[in-house]
Design an enzyme around this catalytic site. Structure first.
Site, PDB file in Angstrom:
ATOM      1  N   CYS A  65       0.843  -1.197   0.000  1.00 43.00           N
ATOM      2  CA  CYS A  65       0.000   0.000   0.000  1.00 43.00           C
ATOM      3  C   CYS A  65       0.876   1.244   0.000  1.00 43.00           C
ATOM      4  CB  CYS A  65      -0.935  -0.006   1.212  1.00 43.00           C
ATOM      5  SG  CYS A  65      -2.072   1.406   1.222  1.00 43.00           S
TER       6      CYS A  65
ATOM      7  N   CYS B  90      -0.466   4.265   1.898  1.00 43.67           N
ATOM      8  CA  CYS B  90      -0.365   4.130   3.353  1.00 43.67           C
ATOM      9  C   CYS B  90       1.071   4.351   3.824  1.00 43.67           C
ATOM     10  CB  CYS B  90      -0.785   2.737   3.804  1.00 43.67           C
ATOM     11  SG  CYS B  90      -2.233   2.091   2.992  1.00 43.67           S
ATOM     12  N   ASP B  91       2.018   3.759   3.124  1.00 43.43           N
ATOM     13  CA  ASP B  91       3.385   3.679   3.650  1.00 43.43           C
ATOM     14  C   ASP B  91       4.392   4.573   2.945  1.00 43.43           C
ATOM     15  OD1 ASP B  91       2.420   1.694   5.319  1.00 43.43           O
ATOM     16  OD2 ASP B  91       2.984   0.065   3.981  1.00 43.43           O
TER      17      ASP B  91
HETATM   18  P1  FAD Z   1     -10.587  -5.259   6.557  1.00 45.53           P
HETATM   19  O1  FAD Z   1      -9.657  -4.376   7.281  1.00 45.53           O
HETATM   20  O2  FAD Z   1     -10.089  -6.017   5.378  1.00 45.53           O
HETATM   21  O3  FAD Z   1     -11.198  -6.266   7.644  1.00 45.53           O
HETATM   22  C1  FAD Z   1     -12.103  -7.264   7.314  1.00 45.53           C
HETATM   23  C2  FAD Z   1     -12.131  -8.275   8.428  1.00 45.53           C
HETATM   24  O4  FAD Z   1     -13.202  -9.178   8.206  1.00 45.53           O
HETATM   25  C3  FAD Z   1     -10.865  -9.133   8.524  1.00 45.53           C
HETATM   26  O5  FAD Z   1     -10.437  -9.208   9.855  1.00 45.53           O
HETATM   27  C4  FAD Z   1     -11.302 -10.498   8.042  1.00 45.53           C
HETATM   28  O6  FAD Z   1     -10.579 -11.533   8.682  1.00 45.53           O
HETATM   29  C5  FAD Z   1     -12.771 -10.506   8.478  1.00 45.53           C
HETATM   30  N1  FAD Z   1     -13.548 -11.457   7.687  1.00 45.53           N
HETATM   31  C6  FAD Z   1     -13.411 -11.753   6.363  1.00 45.53           C
HETATM   32  N2  FAD Z   1     -14.268 -12.718   6.013  1.00 45.53           N
HETATM   33  C7  FAD Z   1     -14.973 -13.041   7.141  1.00 45.53           C
HETATM   34  C8  FAD Z   1     -16.002 -13.979   7.413  1.00 45.53           C
HETATM   35  N3  FAD Z   1     -16.484 -14.798   6.467  1.00 45.53           N
HETATM   36  N4  FAD Z   1     -16.477 -14.047   8.676  1.00 45.53           N
HETATM   37  C9  FAD Z   1     -16.013 -13.235   9.653  1.00 45.53           C
HETATM   38  N5  FAD Z   1     -15.034 -12.334   9.444  1.00 45.53           N
HETATM   39  C10 FAD Z   1     -14.521 -12.233   8.196  1.00 45.53           C
HETATM   40  N6  FAD Z   1      -5.405   2.372   5.162  1.00 45.53           N
HETATM   41  C11 FAD Z   1      -5.252   3.613   5.678  1.00 45.53           C
HETATM   42  O7  FAD Z   1      -6.179   4.399   5.664  1.00 45.53           O
HETATM   43  N7  FAD Z   1      -4.065   3.973   6.265  1.00 45.53           N
HETATM   44  C12 FAD Z   1      -2.993   3.145   6.352  1.00 45.53           C
HETATM   45  O8  FAD Z   1      -1.933   3.514   6.853  1.00 45.53           O
HETATM   46  C13 FAD Z   1      -3.144   1.835   5.820  1.00 45.53           C
HETATM   47  N8  FAD Z   1      -2.123   0.955   5.879  1.00 45.53           N
HETATM   48  C14 FAD Z   1      -2.284  -0.291   5.354  1.00 45.53           C
HETATM   49  C15 FAD Z   1      -1.223  -1.186   5.421  1.00 45.53           C
HETATM   50  C16 FAD Z   1      -1.356  -2.448   4.911  1.00 45.53           C
HETATM   51  C17 FAD Z   1      -0.186  -3.412   5.002  1.00 45.53           C
HETATM   52  C18 FAD Z   1      -2.589  -2.860   4.300  1.00 45.53           C
HETATM   53  C19 FAD Z   1      -2.741  -4.259   3.739  1.00 45.53           C
HETATM   54  C20 FAD Z   1      -3.641  -1.968   4.217  1.00 45.53           C
HETATM   55  C21 FAD Z   1      -3.497  -0.676   4.739  1.00 45.53           C
HETATM   56  N9  FAD Z   1      -4.532   0.247   4.661  1.00 45.53           N
HETATM   57  C22 FAD Z   1      -4.385   1.483   5.215  1.00 45.53           C
HETATM   58  C23 FAD Z   1      -5.819  -0.094   4.049  1.00 45.53           C
HETATM   59  C24 FAD Z   1      -6.823  -0.436   5.151  1.00 45.53           C
HETATM   60  O9  FAD Z   1      -6.249  -1.389   6.000  1.00 45.53           O
HETATM   61  C25 FAD Z   1      -8.113  -0.968   4.549  1.00 45.53           C
HETATM   62  O10 FAD Z   1      -8.636  -0.047   3.621  1.00 45.53           O
HETATM   63  C26 FAD Z   1      -9.146  -1.200   5.647  1.00 45.53           C
HETATM   64  O11 FAD Z   1      -8.632  -2.028   6.648  1.00 45.53           O
HETATM   65  C27 FAD Z   1     -10.414  -1.820   5.079  1.00 45.53           C
HETATM   66  O12 FAD Z   1     -11.278  -2.040   6.135  1.00 45.53           O
HETATM   67  P2  FAD Z   1     -12.486  -3.050   6.067  1.00 45.53           P
HETATM   68  O13 FAD Z   1     -13.227  -2.850   7.324  1.00 45.53           O
HETATM   69  O14 FAD Z   1     -13.211  -2.909   4.793  1.00 45.53           O
HETATM   70  O15 FAD Z   1     -11.887  -4.513   6.024  1.00 45.53           O
END
Ligand code: FAD
Ligand code: NDP
Length: 321
Positions: A142, A145-146
Site C-alpha cells: 500500500c 499508506c506507507d
Molecule cells: P478489513 O480491514 O479487510 O477487515 C475485514 C475483516 O473481516 C478481517 O479481519 C477479516 O478476517 C474478516 N472477515 C473476512 N471474512 C470473514 C467472514 N467470512 N467471517 C467473519 N469475518 C470475516 N489504510 C489507511 O487508511 N491507512 C494506512 O496507513 C493503511 N495501511 C495499510 C497497510 C497495509 C499493510 C494494508 C494491507 C492496508 C493498509 N490500509 C491502510 C488499508 C486499510 O487497512 C483498509 O482499507 C481497511 O482495513 C479496510 O477495512 P475493512 O473494514 O473494509 O476490512
C-alpha cells in the site's frame, strides 16, 4: 427457534467496527462475527498487518494499526456490541429472517433481520524469496499508506504491476523516491490511458518491461536490494532498492456470498450508487469488500457508518425497530 438478531455484522475492520458503534448507539444491540484468520487476516482486519497509521484523523502522532483496531473493538463493545471470534462460512439470504452459519457450529442457523457485510479484501502479494523477512521492512502492498514513511525517502523504489493501482502508486511514490521502477510482466500496461500517460511523462519513473521481481534482500533489518528477472532472456540482475510495493490487485473476501449477492467481475460486492444497499433488501455492504478504488481505513469507516444508518432506517421502515 432462537430470536433473530436485529443486525449481524460480518467482519471486523474499520468498516465493521464503525457499523457496530453506530448500530449499538442506535440501540440495535449488534452482534459481530469478527472472524478467526478469515481471508488469512486476523480479527481487526488489514490494519493489524501494518505498523504506523499516519492518515487516520485524530492521531496527530500516528498510531499503530493493531492499537487502532484494539481501540475500535473496545469502543464497539463499550456501546453494547457482542463480538464472536468466529468466521461465517455460509449464509442464506433467500428469505427473512436471514440465516448465517459460523464455522464453529455449521449446522445451526444464526438468524438476523439485517446483515452488514464488512469482510474486507486481501492485498495480493507474491511469495518471492525474502518476502517474509522484509515485509513491512521495505516491502509493502500500500503505497498511499506507507510511501511517505522516512525509510522510502530519496531511495530507489520498485512497484510491481501494470494496472491503475501500480501507475497511481508509482506516480505517488515519485514524490518521495530518488527514482521509481515500475516492474511489469508484459510489454503493455493494463492501466487506463490517463494513468499510463502520467507514468510515461514522469521522468522519475522508469518501466522495466517483461520483468518480474524474484527476490528481496537486505541486512536483516531493512530491504536493500531486489533481484529483477528478465522474462524474455531469462537473465537476473540485482538492483539497489529501498522499497518494494506490490500493486497486483486485491481479492475481496466474498467467496461466501458467490451466487447470492451481485458482484462485479473481480468479486467486489455491488451496492446501489451512494448507498450501502446490496441487491438483497436488508443486506448491506461496507468497506473494501465493495470498494476497489479508495481502499483506505477512513473510507471503510465512512461506509460502515452509512451501512449502519441504512440498516437502522430499513429496520424502522419494516417495523422491526
Ligand atoms: P478489513 O480491514 O479487510 O477487515 C475485514 C475483516 O473481516 C478481517 O479481519 C477479516 O478476517 C474478516 N472477515 C473476512 N471474512 C470473514 C467472514 N467470512 N467471517 C467473519 N469475518 C470475516 N489504510 C489507511 O487508511 N491507512 C494506512 O496507513 C493503511 N495501511 C495499510 C497497510 C497495509 C499493510 C494494508 C494491507 C492496508 C493498509 N490500509 C491502510 C488499508 C486499510 O487497512 C483498509 O482499507 C481497511 O482495513 C479496510 O477495512 P475493512 O473494514 O473494509 O476490512
Ligand atoms: P488490476 O487487476 O487492474 O491490475 C493488476 C496488475 O497486476 C496487472 O497489470 C497484472 O498484470 C499485474 N499482476 C497480477 N498478478 C500478477 C503476478 N502474479 N505477477 C506480476 N504481475 C501481476 O488491479 P488494480 O489494483 O490495478 O485495479 C483494480 C481495479 O481498480 C481496476 O478496475 C482499476 O481500474 C481500478 N482502479 C482505478 C484507479 C483510478 O482510477 N484512479 C486507481 C486504482 C484502481 P497483467 O496486466 O499482465 O495481467
Amino acid at each position: 427457534m432462537q430470536n433473530a438478531q436485529k443486525v449481524i455484522i460480518i467482519g471486523s475492520g474499520p468498516a465493521g467496527h464503525t457499523a457496530a458503534i453506530y448500530a449499538a448507539r442506535a440501540g440495535l444491540t449488534p452482534v459481530m462475527y469478527e472472524g478467526f484468520m478469515a481471508g488469512g487476516v486476523a480479527a481487526g482486519g488489514q490494519l493489524t498487518t501494518t505498523t504506523e497509521v499516519e492518515n487516520f484523523p485524530g492521531f496527530p502522532d500516528g498510531i499503530t494499526g493493531p492499537e487502532l483496531m484494539d481501540r475500535m473493538r473496545t469502543q464497539s463493545q463499550k456501546y453494547g456490541t457482542t463480538i464472536h471470534t468466529e468466521t461465517i462460512e455460509r449464509v442464506d439470504f433467500s428469505s427473512r429472517p436471514f440465516k448465517v452459519f459460523s464455522q464453529n457450529d455449521p449446522a445451526t442457523a444464526i438468524l438476523a433481520q439485517s446483515v452488514i457485510i464488512a469482510t474486507g479484501a486481501t492485498a495480493k502479494t507474491l511469495p518471492i524469496q525474502g518476502f517474509g523477512e522484509y515485509w513491512q521492512k521495505g516491502i509493502s502492498a500500500c503505497a498511499v499508506c506507507d510511501g511517505s514513511l522516512p525509510i522510502f525517502k530519496n531511495v530507489p523504489l520498485f512497484v510491481v504491476g501494470g494496472g491503475d493501482s501500480a501507475c497511481e502508486e508509482a506516480t505517488y511514490l515519485s514524490r518521495f523516491a530518488s527514482r521509481v521502477y515500475l516492474v511489469h510482466r508484459r510489454d503493455k500496461l493494463r492501466a487506463s490511458t490517463i494513468m499510463q500517460d502520467r507514468v510515461l511523462s514522469n521522468n522519475k519513473i522508469e518501466i522495466l518491461w517483461n520483468s518480474e521481481v524474484s527476490a528481496a534482500s537486505g541486512d536483516g533489518k531493512k530491504l536493500g536490494s531486489v533481484t529483477i528477472h528478465h522474462l524474455l532472456n531469462g537473465g537476473n540482475e540485482n538492483r539497489d532498492a529501498g522499497g518494494l510495493f506490490f500493486a497486483i490487485g486485491h481479492k475481496p473476501n466474498t467467496d461466501v456470498f458467490k451466487g447470492l449477492l451481485d458482484m462485479d467481475a473481480d468479486g467486489y460486492l455491488l451496492t446501489k450508487p451512494g448507498t450501502a444497499q446490496t441487491n438483497v433488501e436488508g443486506v448491506f455492504a461496507a468497506g473494501d469488500v465493495q470498494d476497489k478504488r479508495y481502499r483506505q481505513a477512513i473510507t471503510a469507516a465512512g461506509s460502515g457508518c452509512m451501512a449502519a444508518l441504512e440498516a437502522e432506517r430499513w429496520l424502522a421502515v419494516n417495523g422491526i425497530h
